[in-house]
Design a protein around this motif. Structure first.
Motif, PDB file in Angstrom:
ATOM      1  N   GLY A   1       0.816  -1.210   0.000  1.00 53.83           N
ATOM      2  CA  GLY A   1       0.000   0.000   0.000  1.00 53.83           C
ATOM      3  C   GLY A   1       0.849   1.258   0.000  1.00 53.83           C
ATOM      4  N   VAL A   2       1.945   1.250   0.759  1.00 54.51           N
ATOM      5  CA  VAL A   2       2.862   2.399   0.776  1.00 54.51           C
ATOM      6  C   VAL A   2       3.494   2.567  -0.599  1.00 54.51           C
ATOM      7  CG1 VAL A   2       5.047   3.257   1.740  1.00 54.51           C
ATOM      8  CG2 VAL A   2       3.283   2.329   3.257  1.00 54.51           C
ATOM      9  N   LYS A   3       3.914   1.474  -1.196  1.00 52.97           N
ATOM     10  CA  LYS A   3       4.505   1.527  -2.543  1.00 52.97           C
ATOM     11  C   LYS A   3       3.479   2.015  -3.571  1.00 52.97           C
ATOM     12  CE  LYS A   3       8.751   0.115  -2.131  1.00 52.97           C
ATOM     13  NZ  LYS A   3       9.873   0.970  -2.546  1.00 52.97           N
ATOM     14  N   SER A   4       2.252   1.563  -3.440  1.00 51.91           N
ATOM     15  CA  SER A   4       1.184   1.997  -4.342  1.00 51.91           C
ATOM     16  C   SER A   4       0.962   3.499  -4.221  1.00 51.91           C
ATOM     17  CB  SER A   4      -0.098   1.233  -4.013  1.00 51.91           C
ATOM     18  OG  SER A   4      -1.143   1.635  -4.842  1.00 51.91           O
ATOM     19  N   SER A   5       1.022   4.001  -3.013  1.00 48.43           N
ATOM     20  CA  SER A   5       0.873   5.431  -2.761  1.00 48.43           C
ATOM     21  C   SER A   5       2.004   6.219  -3.426  1.00 48.43           C
ATOM     22  CB  SER A   5       0.868   5.689  -1.253  1.00 48.43           C
ATOM     23  OG  SER A   5       0.861   7.064  -0.986  1.00 48.43           O
ATOM     24  N   LYS A   6       3.205   5.669  -3.383  1.00 49.41           N
ATOM     25  CA  LYS A   6       4.349   6.330  -4.003  1.00 49.41           C
ATOM     26  C   LYS A   6       4.181   6.419  -5.520  1.00 49.41           C
ATOM     27  CE  LYS A   6       7.846   5.528  -0.495  1.00 49.41           C
ATOM     28  NZ  LYS A   6       7.604   6.763   0.182  1.00 49.41           N
ATOM     29  N   VAL A   7       3.520   5.438  -6.118  1.00 46.44           N
ATOM     30  CA  VAL A   7       3.273   5.463  -7.555  1.00 46.44           C
ATOM     31  C   VAL A   7       2.435   6.690  -7.905  1.00 46.44           C
ATOM     32  CG1 VAL A   7       2.095   4.300  -9.476  1.00 46.44           C
ATOM     33  CG2 VAL A   7       3.468   2.972  -7.861  1.00 46.44           C
ATOM     34  N   ARG A   8       1.422   6.967  -7.100  1.00 53.69           N
ATOM     35  CA  ARG A   8       0.536   8.101  -7.376  1.00 53.69           C
ATOM     36  C   ARG A   8       1.253   9.440  -7.258  1.00 53.69           C
ATOM     37  NH1 ARG A   8      -2.587   4.898  -4.366  1.00 53.69           N
ATOM     38  NH2 ARG A   8      -2.340   6.136  -2.476  1.00 53.69           N
ATOM     39  N   SER A   9       2.251   9.519  -6.382  1.00 53.32           N
ATOM     40  CA  SER A   9       2.912  10.805  -6.143  1.00 53.32           C
ATOM     41  C   SER A   9       4.262  10.944  -6.866  1.00 53.32           C
ATOM     42  CB  SER A   9       3.112  11.007  -4.636  1.00 53.32           C
ATOM     43  OG  SER A   9       3.942  10.003  -4.111  1.00 53.32           O
ATOM     44  N   ALA A  10       4.674   9.927  -7.606  1.00 50.67           N
ATOM     45  CA  ALA A  10       5.989   9.941  -8.262  1.00 50.67           C
ATOM     46  C   ALA A  10       5.970  10.787  -9.528  1.00 50.67           C
ATOM     47  CB  ALA A  10       6.416   8.513  -8.595  1.00 50.67           C
TER      48      ALA A  10
END
Length: 158
Positions: free
Chosen positions: A35-44
């Motif tokens: 979930g943290v990694k998925s969140s990083k995808v949105r903000s990258a």
């Protein structure tokens, strides 16, 4: 005609719930990571996002969440059933009540997914908050569950 469960099955069935729950605790931590990694995808930035998308963090997080939801409900019901079968009653206390609360939290958290997919930030923040509380309760449940397992082992040794 009453169905009599063999004593060996009754005795050893008491360890299925703790084993499943410890496994789910590990899967919960892994789902958090995804979930943290998925969140990083949105903000990258655009280039980083291209690389991160290939790793399917969001899809893997969703799959782990689905597995967790299903197995937590089954594990909760199974734990109560085994307790009832072996003792003729449920022990209503903090471990049981927190476990029931956790089952409610994970169901509510999962129900927010369609809203999150439509970009609802309140649903996303609620999902994250519920899951942080769930993880904290899960850690506490793991400790109190081991106290219960110790009581079962002590009773078996006497």
């Amino acid at each position: 005609m009453a169905l009599e469960i063999p004593e060996g099955i009754k005795t050893w069935s008491q360890f299925g719930h703790p084993i499943l729950m410890w496994t789910l605790f590990g899967i919960t931590i892994y789902a958090l990571y995804l979930g943290v990694k998925s969140s990083k995808v949105r903000s990258a930035d655009k280039e980083t996002r291209k690389e991160l998308i290939k790793q399917n963090f969001s899809q893997r997080h969703h799959k782990m969440g689905s597995i967790l939801l299903a197995l937590m409900v089954v594990g909760n019901i199974g734990g109560m059933a085994v307790t009832y079968i072996n003792n003729g009653k449920l022990f209503v206390g903090p471990h049981l009540l927190a476990g029931l609360g956790m089952t409610c939290l994970i169901a509510i958290s999962a129900s927010l997914v369609p809203y999150m997919q439509k970009g609802n930030d309140l649903a996303r923040n609620t999902h994250v908050s519920l899951n942080i509380v769930l993880l904290g309760l899960f850690g506490w449940q793991a400790l109190t569950g081991m106290q219960i397992v110790q009581k079962i082992l002590d009773r078996m040794m006497s």
